[in-house]
Design a protein around this motif. Structure first.
Motif, PDB file in Angstrom:
ATOM      1  N   GLY A 244       0.792  -1.213   0.000  1.00  0.00           N
ATOM      2  CA  GLY A 244       0.000   0.000   0.000  1.00  0.00           C
ATOM      3  C   GLY A 244       0.829   1.269   0.000  1.00  0.00           C
ATOM      4  O   GLY A 244       0.395   2.295  -0.494  1.00  0.00           O
ATOM      5  N   LEU A 245       2.043   1.205   0.515  1.00  0.00           N
ATOM      6  CA  LEU A 245       2.831   2.411   0.655  1.00  0.00           C
ATOM      7  C   LEU A 245       3.221   3.017  -0.678  1.00  0.00           C
ATOM      8  O   LEU A 245       3.266   4.228  -0.812  1.00  0.00           O
ATOM      9  N   TYR A 246       3.518   2.212  -1.673  1.00  0.00           N
ATOM     10  CA  TYR A 246       3.957   2.783  -2.938  1.00  0.00           C
ATOM     11  C   TYR A 246       2.846   3.527  -3.648  1.00  0.00           C
ATOM     12  O   TYR A 246       3.083   4.353  -4.501  1.00  0.00           O
TER      13      TYR A 246
ATOM     14  N   GLN B 270       0.519  10.891  13.886  1.00  0.00           N
ATOM     15  CA  GLN B 270       0.178  11.770  15.006  1.00  0.00           C
ATOM     16  C   GLN B 270       1.254  11.742  16.083  1.00  0.00           C
ATOM     17  O   GLN B 270       1.426  12.725  16.802  1.00  0.00           O
ATOM     18  N   GLN B 271       1.976  10.639  16.194  1.00  0.00           N
ATOM     19  CA  GLN B 271       3.016  10.511  17.203  1.00  0.00           C
ATOM     20  C   GLN B 271       4.404  10.872  16.682  1.00  0.00           C
ATOM     21  O   GLN B 271       5.378  10.869  17.430  1.00  0.00           O
ATOM     22  N   MET B 272       4.483  11.189  15.407  1.00  0.00           N
ATOM     23  CA  MET B 272       5.777  11.490  14.792  1.00  0.00           C
ATOM     24  C   MET B 272       6.304  12.842  15.290  1.00  0.00           C
ATOM     25  O   MET B 272       5.549  13.805  15.403  1.00  0.00           O
TER      26      MET B 272
ATOM     27  N   GLU C  96      -4.763   2.769   9.905  1.00  0.00           N
ATOM     28  CA  GLU C  96      -3.629   1.981  10.375  1.00  0.00           C
ATOM     29  C   GLU C  96      -2.363   2.827  10.511  1.00  0.00           C
ATOM     30  O   GLU C  96      -1.470   2.516  11.278  1.00  0.00           O
ATOM     31  N   GLN C  97      -2.268   3.906   9.730  1.00  0.00           N
ATOM     32  CA  GLN C  97      -1.067   4.738   9.728  1.00  0.00           C
ATOM     33  C   GLN C  97      -1.278   6.079  10.432  1.00  0.00           C
ATOM     34  O   GLN C  97      -0.315   6.761  10.759  1.00  0.00           O
TER      35      GLN C  97
ATOM     36  N   ASP D  25      -0.885  16.305   7.336  1.00  0.00           N
ATOM     37  CA  ASP D  25      -1.657  16.931   8.402  1.00  0.00           C
ATOM     38  C   ASP D  25      -2.152  15.809   9.305  1.00  0.00           C
ATOM     39  O   ASP D  25      -3.185  15.192   9.028  1.00  0.00           O
ATOM     40  N   PRO D  26      -1.401  15.499  10.379  1.00  0.00           N
ATOM     41  CA  PRO D  26      -1.765  14.370  11.227  1.00  0.00           C
ATOM     42  C   PRO D  26      -3.141  14.534  11.887  1.00  0.00           C
ATOM     43  O   PRO D  26      -3.853  13.559  12.080  1.00  0.00           O
ATOM     44  N   GLN D  27      -3.508  15.765  12.220  1.00  0.00           N
ATOM     45  CA  GLN D  27      -4.797  15.980  12.877  1.00  0.00           C
ATOM     46  C   GLN D  27      -5.954  15.727  11.920  1.00  0.00           C
ATOM     47  O   GLN D  27      -6.952  15.105  12.280  1.00  0.00           O
TER      48      GLN D  27
END
Length: 158
Positions: free
Chosen positions: A4-6, A43-45, A37-38, A61-63
């Motif tokens: 999924g990442l690519y 958000q913790q990065m 899942e990500q 934009d993690p939020q």
């Protein structure tokens, strides 16, 4: 979920064989929902890590749970969209592609070491300068669905 990442690299890639429904050339911006899942990971990065990712052209934009990137679609890149952003180590069957009206559907199967299936639906507007997409990736780790939209911003900057 490596398979999924690519997809984030292209967020809705379209093969050149769909010329009648391909997006127009130019500078594009694509915004996708970060899969649940990500989302917690982002958000913790640490803020420094997010800034480093932004240097590579990604705005996270993690939020809001979104990832936005800009990219230039020229003739060369449009002709390579059928590769779906995969690298040469991936063992994937040729994508099965169909279209109806302004909608493109693509199914692809990849084999170990990164085995999985991907089902994509891309809905263009009539001008082909905007589209919405849904990618569903199924692998041994589970099912991940990514949704988003893209729009043409103008001409590519040289």
């Amino acid at each position: 979920m490596k398979i999924g990442l690519y997809l984030f690299a292209g967020l809705g890639l379209i093969p050149a064989c769909w010329a009648e429904i391909a997006p127009v050339e130019g500078l594009w911006e694509s915004t996708g929902e970060i899969p649940l899942e990500q989302k917690n990971m982002y958000q913790q990065m640490p803020p420094e890590a997010l800034k480093q990712m932004q240097k590579s052209g990604m705005k996270i934009d993690p939020q809001a749970g979104t990832m936005t990137m800009s990219y230039c679609l020229n003739k060369e890149k449009l002709s390579q969209w059928h590769q779906m952003g995969k690298n040469s180590q991936q063992k994937c069957d040729k994508p099965q592609i169909s279209n109806s009206g302004n909608t493109v559907t693509m199914d692809m199967v990849c084999h170990p070491p990164q085995a999985g299936k991907m089902h994509s639906v891309i809905q263009f507007n009539a001008a082909r300068d905007q589209y919405q997409y849904t990618h569903t990736i199924t692998s041994a780790q589970g099912v991940m669905t990514m949704r988003g939209h893209a729009k043409r911003l103008g001409h590519c900057k040289q």
